[in-house]
Write an enzyme that holds these catalytic residues in place. Structure first.
Site, PDB file in Angstrom:
ATOM      1  N   LYS A 238     -28.471  27.321 -24.652  1.00  0.00           N
ATOM      2  CA  LYS A 238     -27.436  28.338 -24.795  1.00  0.00           C
ATOM      3  C   LYS A 238     -27.405  29.164 -23.521  1.00  0.00           C
ATOM      4  CE  LYS A 238     -25.932  32.151 -27.753  1.00  0.00           C
ATOM      5  NZ  LYS A 238     -26.234  32.964 -28.950  1.00  0.00           N
ATOM      6  N   GLY A 239     -26.245  29.238 -22.911  1.00  0.00           N
ATOM      7  CA  GLY A 239     -26.092  30.001 -21.683  1.00  0.00           C
ATOM      8  C   GLY A 239     -25.000  31.031 -21.815  1.00  0.00           C
ATOM      9  N   GLY A 240     -24.664  31.645 -20.696  1.00  0.00           N
ATOM     10  CA  GLY A 240     -23.672  32.710 -20.720  1.00  0.00           C
ATOM     11  C   GLY A 240     -22.284  32.226 -21.042  1.00  0.00           C
ATOM     12  N   PHE A 241     -22.018  30.932 -20.829  1.00  0.00           N
ATOM     13  CA  PHE A 241     -20.663  30.419 -21.048  1.00  0.00           C
ATOM     14  C   PHE A 241     -20.526  29.645 -22.351  1.00  0.00           C
ATOM     15  CE2 PHE A 241     -20.652  31.287 -16.562  1.00  0.00           C
ATOM     16  CZ  PHE A 241     -19.383  31.791 -16.340  1.00  0.00           C
TER      17      PHE A 241
ATOM     18  N   LYS B  85     -20.431  20.920 -24.574  1.00  0.00           N
ATOM     19  CA  LYS B  85     -20.529  22.373 -24.414  1.00  0.00           C
ATOM     20  C   LYS B  85     -19.301  23.034 -25.015  1.00  0.00           C
ATOM     21  CE  LYS B  85     -21.851  26.203 -21.678  1.00  0.00           C
ATOM     22  NZ  LYS B  85     -22.683  26.679 -20.591  1.00  0.00           N
TER      23      LYS B  85
ATOM     24  N   ASP C  71     -22.634  28.596  -8.912  1.00  0.00           N
ATOM     25  CA  ASP C  71     -23.705  28.956  -9.855  1.00  0.00           C
ATOM     26  C   ASP C  71     -24.870  27.978  -9.729  1.00  0.00           C
ATOM     27  OD1 ASP C  71     -24.864  30.618 -11.724  1.00  0.00           O
ATOM     28  OD2 ASP C  71     -24.053  29.536 -13.440  1.00  0.00           O
TER      29      ASP C  71
END
Length: 675
Positions: free
Chosen positions: A356-359, A376, A472
């Site tokens: 789980k990431g920021g996006f 995703k 990124d």
């Protein structure tokens, strides 16, 4: 004298002949149907003969009925006959009433009387009542074909044949079946089927045998029931009536006798002629007029069912709903259906969540004909322009390089995008650098991974039709395939630029610790990617995050700390201790210094990715510089304004960067926790 003797002899002869003839008349009878038999039968209750076929009906499917049919004359067995004997063969049928369970059955009866006025119907079969059942004075033998299971009589089931003596509690019983001579085993038969059934009752030598079979089967070799019985004990006066009894209760059926053959001797028993037997009537269900209330209820039920089905349809439609517009047709080969991705990820099961990431969140899945995938789920900002967004996603999917995570396609529904990429079996690089449960990577593996990512970045900057800025680059966005080759993924903030274009940037994006200082004033360029790659080189070599608030302040900023170690002539102190000294000092020092060059806060002093590849492959020597060189080892943008107009002569000179406003593509494949 002689004439008197002759007269006496003739008198004795004629008397004996008369006796033999009368005995032969009483020896037996046969009825192939009962059309001409009414005079010879005693009928009472509901029993009657149906004309013109001559079918003997015992009950007519009314409730609380009983019917009896007996041969009128009793059979007398003289005392000189040591043992009684008889044989009978009859064909019966128990026909269920449409829409009702049948009851209670038929019994073949041997009795000392044909008076059953005190008997009860229902489970007593018109033979006994609660008082006489089991009474020693009841002179009765019955072979019951019972279609109701009566607990008070210990019935074994509701489809059985039993032998009853003075009581409806059978002394012998078995589920209705017959022995198949062809198969050598018993076959079940349903009494209440409406089909004709043959019954043989043979009593000889104190042994009673009961045999059952369908009409189409010859008499089986083995009886269903066999019991030793002394009839003289039951009927001491040796005068016997033979016949049938049947009864109904709240459970009803039609009960018929089609034909009957009887004899004192089994050898003299005549065979029934099946061709002469009457046909069995099968009543049809009455077509009752449907009441208006029932019609209304049925219509209401149909409406409720339609509403439920409609709700299910709308729910499933909403569940798998996608947004499709006309302009998307040209991208259809790259689009997956939401339903296929929903099933591929087992309904986005949490057990299959990779990270789980920021996006957004990433899930593992499997698609037929594709294989393992990573999906995703990205919440999309509608302000960015969906059409351009999808166009750039598809264009990103056209990028082909062995060190890029392949983007397979997308799915779009409402404010959400689902990006489908190839699954990387070994996860992300940060798991091996910072998570102690993973084994430490060797130096040779780390160096190969850095070279792979450098190659991927060089391709994005110079090898594609457009310049692609990743924006990124960090350890959690470097994926490892099955052979631990580095693959650059997570194009969550990537953007395309046309060569030579220049459009101002309105916001800085990226991850703290990897963001070049000039982002806040000049925006993105290929050199901001180079800066982030420089941080990655230090991160991989040192095994530390670029910013770590949990450690002392003098070591907190990775770039500054590496430079401080070099300034103290102990740059090797910055190398990851998990390597255990198993590394090339020359290579590790080269990578650390190259990382410092790439993180120079003067953007123009950073090398291009093509030059980085030359340095990291040691095809070119590093420029001559020191920890005190301008812009080296500075981890904050404090000195940016004072040094920005200066030029470092110690690093390669790069042409001025361009920055552009482009759609940022949210393509993220994150297998660890995003930072």
């Amino acid at each position: 004298m002689a004439s008197e003797r002759l007269h006496l002899i003739l008198l004795v002869f004629f008397n004996h002949l008369t006796f033999l003839l009368s005995q032969q008349e009483e020896a037996g009878f046969i009825y192939n149907g009962f059309g001409q038999a009414q005079a010879g039968l005693h009928l009472d209750g509901a029993a009657k003969i149906l004309f013109p076929d001559g079918l003997l009906q015992l009950t007519n499917a009314s409730t609380q009925q009983m019917g009896h049919a007996f041969f009128k004359k009793p059979f007398k067995f003289d005392s000189y006959e040591k043992k009684l004997s008889f044989s009978t063969h009859f064909v019966c049928a128990l026909v269920p009433k449409p829409g009702a369970d049948g009851g209670h059955g038929i019994a073949f009866v041997v009795s000392s009387s044909i008076d059953f006025t005190q008997a009860d119907p229902t489970q007593y079969l018109g033979l006994l009542n609660i008082s006489t059942n089991g009474s020693p004075s009841s002179q009765l033998l019955a072979i019951e074909l019972d279609t109701v299971e009566s607990a008070e009589f210990d019935d074994i089931d509701k489809n059985h044949v039993g032998i009853d003596i003075k009581s409806l509690n059978s002394v012998e019983s078995a589920s209705a079946s017959y022995f198949s001579n062809a198969k050598g085993k018993n076959q079940s038969i349903k009494l209440l089927s409406g089909d004709p059934i043959q019954i043989w009752v043979d009593y000889e030598g104190a042994l009673l045998n009961v045999t059952v079979a369908p009409l189409s089967i010859q008499k089986p070799n083995h009886p269903l029931l066999s019991r030793s019985i002394n009839l003289t004990d039951i009927f001491p006066d040796r005068k016997l009536f033979f016949g049938f009894s049947a009864a109904t209760g709240t459970l009803v059926s039609y009960q018929y006798i089609l034909g009957w053959s009887f004899s004192r001797s089994r050898m003299l028993l005549q065979s029934l002629d099946f061709s002469k037997l009457p046909q069995i009537p099968h009543p049809k269900a009455k077509q009752e007029q449907t009441s208006p209330l029932l019609i209304v209820l049925l219509m209401l039920l149909v409406l409720i069912m339609l509403a439920v089905l409609g709700g299910i349809y709308l729910y499933r439609r909403k569940k798998y709903a996608e947004v499709r517009e006309v302009w998307e047709k040209e991208y259809s080969p790259h689009r997956f259906s939401y339903k296929s991705l929903y099933k591929a990820t087992n309904r986005f099961d949490k057990d299959g969540r990779l990270g789980k990431g920021g996006f957004g969140e990433v899930y593992r899945g499997n698609l037929p004909h594709v294989g393992d995938i990573a999906v995703k789920r990205v919440c999309h900002d509608a302000k960015q322009g969906m059409k351009q967004f999808v166009a750039e996603v598809v264009t990103m999917g056209s990028l082909k390089h062995r060190n890029l995570v392949p983007l397979l396609g997308y799915c779009r529904r409402k404010g959400e995008l689902l990006l489908v990429s190839e699954y990387m079996s070994n996860g992300s690089l940060d798991q091996y650098l910072f998570h102690r449960e993973k084994p430490a990577l060797s130096w040779s593996q780390r160096l190969v991974i850095l070279k792979d990512i450098a190659s991927a970045l060089s391709y994005l900057h110079t090898g594609a039709n457009q310049v692609v800025l990743h924006r990124d680059i960090k350890a959690s966005n470097v994926m490892l395939d099955s052979e631990f080759n580095g693959r650059l993924g997570d194009f969550g903030m990537a953007r395309f630029e046309d060569y030579g274009d220049s459009v101002p940037v309105t916001a800085a994006v990226g991850t703290m610790g990897y963001m070049a200082p000039e982002l806040t004033t000049m925006g993105t360029s290929t050199r901001t990617d180079v800066y982030a790659f420089g941080v990655l080189m230090l991160e991989v070599t040192c095994g530390r995050r670029p910013l770590d608030p949990k450690i002392p302040s003098e070591k907190r900023h990775l770039i500054k700390w590496v430079c401080d170690c070099w300034r103290r002539d102990s740059i090797v102190d910055a190398i990851d201790t998990r390597l255990g000294g198993q590394y090339s000092v020359e290579e590790t020092v080269m990578v650390l210094k190259l990382g410092l060059i790439c993180t120079n806060i003067v953007a123009e002093s950073r090398p291009t990715m093509e030059q980085v590849i030359q340095y990291i492959n040691q095809n070119l020597p590093l420029p001559n510089f020191s920890p005190g060189s301008l812009g080296i080892g500075v981890s904050t943008p404090v000195l940016l304004e004072s040094v920005f107009n200066s030029r470092s002569s110690l690093a390669p000179s790069i042409s001025p960067p361009s920055s552009h406003n482009s759609m940022f593509v949210t393509h993220t494949i994150t297998y660890g926790d995003g930072r």
